[in-house]
Scaffold this active site. Sequence first.
Site, PDB file in Angstrom:
ATOM      1  N   ASP A  45       0.836  -1.203   0.000  1.00  0.00           N
ATOM      2  CA  ASP A  45       0.000   0.000   0.000  1.00  0.00           C
ATOM      3  C   ASP A  45       0.876   1.260   0.000  1.00  0.00           C
ATOM      4  O   ASP A  45       0.365   2.379  -0.077  1.00  0.00           O
ATOM      5  CB  ASP A  45      -1.026  -0.008   1.144  1.00  0.00           C
ATOM      6  CG  ASP A  45      -0.400  -0.063   2.517  1.00  0.00           C
ATOM      7  OD1 ASP A  45       0.843  -0.155   2.614  1.00  0.00           O
ATOM      8  OD2 ASP A  45      -1.160  -0.018   3.506  1.00  0.00           O
ATOM      9  N   SER A  46       2.203   1.067   0.010  1.00  0.00           N
ATOM     10  CA  SER A  46       3.128   2.164  -0.282  1.00  0.00           C
ATOM     11  C   SER A  46       2.815   2.777  -1.644  1.00  0.00           C
ATOM     12  O   SER A  46       3.282   3.877  -1.942  1.00  0.00           O
ATOM     13  CB  SER A  46       4.574   1.655  -0.247  1.00  0.00           C
ATOM     14  OG  SER A  46       4.734   0.530  -1.091  1.00  0.00           O
ATOM     15  N   ASP A  84      -0.900  -6.175  -0.068  1.00  0.00           N
ATOM     16  CA  ASP A  84      -1.340  -5.572   1.190  1.00  0.00           C
ATOM     17  C   ASP A  84      -2.856  -5.438   1.242  1.00  0.00           C
ATOM     18  O   ASP A  84      -3.476  -4.965   0.285  1.00  0.00           O
ATOM     19  CB  ASP A  84      -0.760  -4.155   1.327  1.00  0.00           C
ATOM     20  CG  ASP A  84       0.562  -4.118   2.073  1.00  0.00           C
ATOM     21  OD1 ASP A  84       0.885  -5.100   2.777  1.00  0.00           O
ATOM     22  OD2 ASP A  84       1.269  -3.090   1.950  1.00  0.00           O
ATOM     23  N   LYS A 112      -1.058  -9.457   3.187  1.00  0.00           N
ATOM     24  CA  LYS A 112      -0.343  -8.918   4.340  1.00  0.00           C
ATOM     25  C   LYS A 112      -1.249  -7.935   5.073  1.00  0.00           C
ATOM     26  O   LYS A 112      -1.971  -7.163   4.446  1.00  0.00           O
ATOM     27  CB  LYS A 112       0.948  -8.230   3.894  1.00  0.00           C
ATOM     28  CG  LYS A 112       1.762  -7.629   5.053  1.00  0.00           C
ATOM     29  CD  LYS A 112       3.202  -7.349   4.673  1.00  0.00           C
ATOM     30  CE  LYS A 112       3.417  -6.090   3.879  1.00  0.00           C
ATOM     31  NZ  LYS A 112       2.995  -4.856   4.568  1.00  0.00           N
ATOM     32  N   GLU A 114      -1.368  -5.394   8.906  1.00  0.00           N
ATOM     33  CA  GLU A 114      -0.549  -4.755   9.932  1.00  0.00           C
ATOM     34  C   GLU A 114      -1.199  -4.834  11.299  1.00  0.00           C
ATOM     35  O   GLU A 114      -2.347  -4.390  11.462  1.00  0.00           O
ATOM     36  CB  GLU A 114      -0.339  -3.267   9.593  1.00  0.00           C
ATOM     37  CG  GLU A 114       0.384  -3.025   8.283  1.00  0.00           C
ATOM     38  CD  GLU A 114       0.563  -1.534   7.993  1.00  0.00           C
ATOM     39  OE1 GLU A 114       0.213  -0.688   8.851  1.00  0.00           O
ATOM     40  OE2 GLU A 114       1.056  -1.214   6.903  1.00  0.00           O
ATOM     41  N   GLU A 181       9.396  -4.027  10.553  1.00  0.00           N
ATOM     42  CA  GLU A 181       9.806  -2.728  10.003  1.00  0.00           C
ATOM     43  C   GLU A 181      10.307  -1.796  11.098  1.00  0.00           C
ATOM     44  O   GLU A 181       9.621  -1.590  12.112  1.00  0.00           O
ATOM     45  CB  GLU A 181       8.621  -2.088   9.253  1.00  0.00           C
ATOM     46  CG  GLU A 181       8.947  -0.703   8.686  1.00  0.00           C
ATOM     47  CD  GLU A 181       7.965  -0.217   7.627  1.00  0.00           C
ATOM     48  OE1 GLU A 181       7.081  -0.995   7.209  1.00  0.00           O
ATOM     49  OE2 GLU A 181       8.098   0.948   7.229  1.00  0.00           O
TER      50      GLU A 181
HETATM   51  O1  KIV Z   1       3.628  -1.057   1.543  1.00  0.00           O
HETATM   52  C1  KIV Z   1       4.799  -1.492   1.524  1.00  0.00           C
HETATM   53  O2  KIV Z   1       5.580  -1.242   0.588  1.00  0.00           O
HETATM   54  C2  KIV Z   1       5.241  -2.336   2.640  1.00  0.00           C
HETATM   55  C3  KIV Z   1       6.688  -2.711   2.723  1.00  0.00           C
HETATM   56  C4  KIV Z   1       7.569  -1.544   2.933  1.00  0.00           C
HETATM   57  C5  KIV Z   1       6.931  -3.783   3.712  1.00  0.00           C
HETATM   58  O3  KIV Z   1       4.434  -2.685   3.458  1.00  0.00           O
HETATM   59 NA    NA Z   2       2.430  -1.729   3.305  1.00  0.00          NA
END
Ligand code: KIV
Ligand code: NA
Length: 263
Positions: A45-46, A84, A112, A114, A181
């Site tokens: 989600d980056s 994510d 994934k 969090e 992280e």
């Molecule tokens: O969203 C993302 O890119 C991430 C990584 C930095 C682990 O969660």
């Molecule tokens: Na992320």
Amino acid sequence: TKPVTLPTLQNMRQKGEKITMLTSYDASFTALLDRCGVDTILIGDSLGMVCQGHNSTLPVTLQDVVYHTASVARGNRTAFILADLPFGTYGTPESAFANAVQLIQAGAQMVKLEGGAWLAPTVRFLTERAIPVCAHLGLTPQSVHQMGGYKVQGKTNQAAEQLKADALALQNAGAEMLVLEAIPATLAKEVTDMLTITTIGIGAGPDCSGQVLVLHDLLGVFPGHKARFVKNFMEGQTSIDAAVTAYVAAVKDGSFPAPEHCF
Ligand code: KIV
Ligand code: NA
């Protein structure tokens, strides 16, 4: 080369071969990463920050990640793909499942999310229903308002003990991978040694089972603040292929992350 699967990754952990992960958001970069031998690709989600220009990951929607996951899946041949679950899409086990199904149907092989032990029932709910789960502890960007900024986590004794308890609870609930992280390298090593599942570090020292970076950070094209754990692998290289190949080699031989990238 054979497709990378969860057993492949578990086998790499057991043999001590470092796992490489990079984020990707489109088909062309995915094909390049795959060709350069990146083991696992994350549709993070980056993308809200590096693709959409937001200053956090919070505005990213499920449909955004579905769209990018489908693009990545079309460019991929052998890498293992994770996506994510964005902010607000896994508040209950049932909603997490419905949303994770969309990511899997778009081409992800694992999702994934969090957070700590509160997510154990959700992780159990997903894994019982055939959805592999990667957990994410330490600096969890979706919690930026609660953390009061993007800060190193797990620095006090109490925070370190809490993180270890969370990691165990998530593993016991069926998580098969854990991203760590921005935590002290010593804590990431303790967590990795304590668990049997693979750990993937970003700003978490050299002793995780593998490493991840945001693609734009690796290429030095992200205009925002450069975190301590970021290394621009384009420096000294003349092509993106060479930069990605250098990242893979540096993770595999343990030279990345170096002490200057760690907490
Ligand atoms: O969203 C993302 O890119 C991430 C990584 C930095 C682990 O969660
Ligand atoms: Na992320």
